[in-house]
Design a protein around this motif. Sequence first.
Motif, PDB file in Angstrom:
ATOM      1  N   PHE A  87       1.750  28.793 -51.240  1.00 38.35           N
ATOM      2  CA  PHE A  87       1.518  28.620 -49.806  1.00 38.35           C
ATOM      3  C   PHE A  87       2.123  29.737 -48.988  1.00 38.35           C
ATOM      4  N   ILE A  88       3.097  30.435 -49.582  1.00 39.57           N
ATOM      5  CA  ILE A  88       3.719  31.529 -48.844  1.00 39.57           C
ATOM      6  C   ILE A  88       2.775  32.727 -48.905  1.00 39.57           C
ATOM      7  N   PRO A  89       2.432  33.292 -47.769  1.00 41.64           N
ATOM      8  CA  PRO A  89       1.501  34.429 -47.795  1.00 41.64           C
ATOM      9  C   PRO A  89       2.061  35.553 -48.657  1.00 41.64           C
ATOM     10  N   GLY A  90       1.228  36.102 -49.482  1.00 39.92           N
ATOM     11  CA  GLY A  90       1.643  37.203 -50.343  1.00 39.92           C
ATOM     12  C   GLY A  90       2.302  36.772 -51.636  1.00 39.92           C
ATOM     13  N   ALA A  91       2.429  35.453 -51.850  1.00 40.94           N
ATOM     14  CA  ALA A  91       3.079  34.972 -53.072  1.00 40.94           C
ATOM     15  C   ALA A  91       2.125  35.081 -54.261  1.00 40.94           C
ATOM     16  N   ALA A  92       2.682  35.450 -55.407  1.00 44.96           N
ATOM     17  CA  ALA A  92       1.876  35.530 -56.622  1.00 44.96           C
ATOM     18  C   ALA A  92       2.737  35.084 -57.795  1.00 44.96           C
ATOM     19  N   MET A  93       2.121  34.750 -58.905  1.00 43.01           N
ATOM     20  CA  MET A  93       2.904  34.358 -60.073  1.00 43.01           C
ATOM     21  C   MET A  93       2.205  34.819 -61.346  1.00 43.01           C
ATOM     22  N   ALA A  94       2.961  34.812 -62.445  1.00 40.97           N
ATOM     23  CA  ALA A  94       2.379  35.072 -63.749  1.00 40.97           C
ATOM     24  C   ALA A  94       3.032  34.103 -64.725  1.00 40.97           C
ATOM     25  N   GLY A  95       2.397  33.887 -65.855  1.00 45.70           N
ATOM     26  CA  GLY A  95       2.928  32.930 -66.826  1.00 45.70           C
ATOM     27  C   GLY A  95       2.154  31.625 -66.752  1.00 45.70           C
ATOM     28  N   GLU A  96       2.697  30.622 -67.427  1.00 45.07           N
ATOM     29  CA  GLU A  96       2.013  29.336 -67.476  1.00 45.07           C
ATOM     30  C   GLU A  96       2.977  28.211 -67.171  1.00 45.07           C
ATOM     31  N   VAL A  97       2.462  27.171 -66.539  1.00 43.39           N
ATOM     32  CA  VAL A  97       3.229  25.943 -66.387  1.00 43.39           C
ATOM     33  C   VAL A  97       2.386  24.836 -67.005  1.00 43.39           C
TER      34      VAL A  97
END
Lengths: 326, 299
Positions: free
Chosen positions: B100-110
């Motif tokens: 929800f935070i603008p510009g937020a990104a992630m990698a990996g798995e949950v």
Amino acid sequence: MSTTIAAPPDKRVLITKPRTSDRIFRGVVTAFGISALLILTLIGVFLSVRGIQTFHSQGWHFLTNFKWEVVQNDDGTATSNLGIGAMLLGTILISIVALLIGVPLSIAMALFLTFYAPAKLKTFLVSVVDLMAAFPSVLFGLWGFFVLMPMVTYWAKLIYKYFNWIPVFSAPEPFFERSPFTAGVVLAIMIIPIVTSVSREVFAQTPLDRIQAAYALGATKWGVIKSVVFPFGSSGVVGGAMLGLGRAFGETVAVFTVLNIVFRGNWHVLYGAGGNVASLIILKWGESTGDETTALLAAGFVLFILTLVVNLSANFIVRRSVKSGK
Amino acid sequence: MTQINQGDDNSTNEGESMTTETVPSSLAGVAASRSSSRKPGTLPMGAGLEARGVHAWFNKHLALRDVSLDFGFGTVTALIGPSGCGKSTFIRTMNRMHEFIPGAAMAGEVLLDGKDIYAAGTDVTKIRLQIGMVFQKPNPFPSMTIGENVLSGIKLAQLKVDNKDDLLEECLVRAGLWSEVKDRLSAHGGSLSGGQQQRLCIARSLAVKPRVLLMDEPCSALDPGSTLRIEDTIGELAKTMTIIIVTHNMQQAARVSDYTAFFLSDGGPGQMVEVGPTSEIFSRPRDKRTENYVSGRFG
């Protein structure tokens, strides 16, 4: 021996002695600051003083009288029977149409700008909407006359065809051009900027933690808007709508262009007859003399009070909603 | 990926007992008593939530590097570490609130039950129903009554409930708030005290029957009494769900959690330094940095 608690000393008066330059500057700024209020008061006083004669001769009947007649007598005097009832009714009718169409559109637009539009598009659209607010209203009037009116007349016929059993949508005769409905549609477009920008501001102030709380409960975006954004922003939207109403009340040129101004109490929204107080003034001003001029000033005073009340309460509602954070 | 091994509990060597003395005995003692009261090993491991190689960015700034953690069903895991170490960011990647935070990104798995919650085509709202969240600041909906607040998730997710009154009572009881509000369920949520509001928020997240509850510093805005009430609540809830709690309060981590993961940022992205049973993290941490932190030498 009893111990008495000493009374606290008198409060000291704190004085700061400003420099002369500071005092002069303060005087100038204060004068200009007050001048806005002064001008507004002067306008109100002027209108009431000049129009008071009408209230004397016509009484409260001035507000409810649907007639606007000046009869020249044989002896050179004139008998006048003047009232703004038809125009007040028209003002209300047109404004209701404008609000019913303009406010939902504005809310949708504000929601799109706040929650859906990509950042760049948002910046662009916000300036477009602001530009719309600054547009001369005669342009809306001309566009409304040549482009919107044929379309709106067609819609009016459709509505009449299927809904004429509802009293407001009925008409004494099938004449749908230049109706309050048409004027209302044009006004709806004109109030969109102000209602949108106020709504957008309150929507954007919705506390992030409540939005997140709703999302964390598995809400969809629409769910968040319905359960968090609307309850928070509702009074702000109401305030914005009232600012729009203030504009709709006072709008002159656009209404004058698209409306068939008739002195007759018409509440059939689709029927091509109506008027509003502001357009009455511009219609009669050039040719008026004597009693009629005074009556127009009195009408102006009524408009002044209406606009003042609507705008002040709108401001109050907007400010309260922003402050309370509810 | 860090697997939590229960067998390590008894293996002690000279070096580790040396470190024991450097840790304030109170914390280690609290953690030990907490751990002995629960036997997480008896619960099915791996049936809960799994983070695999989670990275997180804010625009170009890498805030979290390569965190892998297992949260077994029915366990309480505390995430501790100084401010800015990425623990809040990490917990927010666990139910996709991070994005929800603008510009937020992630990698990996949950993985929830082995399924990646970031997989294409996942209905995020359904994920959040299963992985609930309680925030740092109590955030009840002020326009709703206490009762409406608790049931708001049901309404928002359009779930069907047979008996709303029963559910309402059950959630408030489990959140430890029932006795205080049962006579004024139609009062507004904002009329409660801060601690009550937070328990109301817990009750609200329980109503949709999540299997995992994420708590992001749930007590940091509360007084000690309210904090204790919430900790009791956490202990009760852990019988039926997986709980992950971010906390700045090491006493709290020691009191409520079965496992503790220590996060740290050395100026760069936050990383997980160490994870283990809470009693071990507080008594004989393997990493020197963990030891410094839990003994109060920094942070």
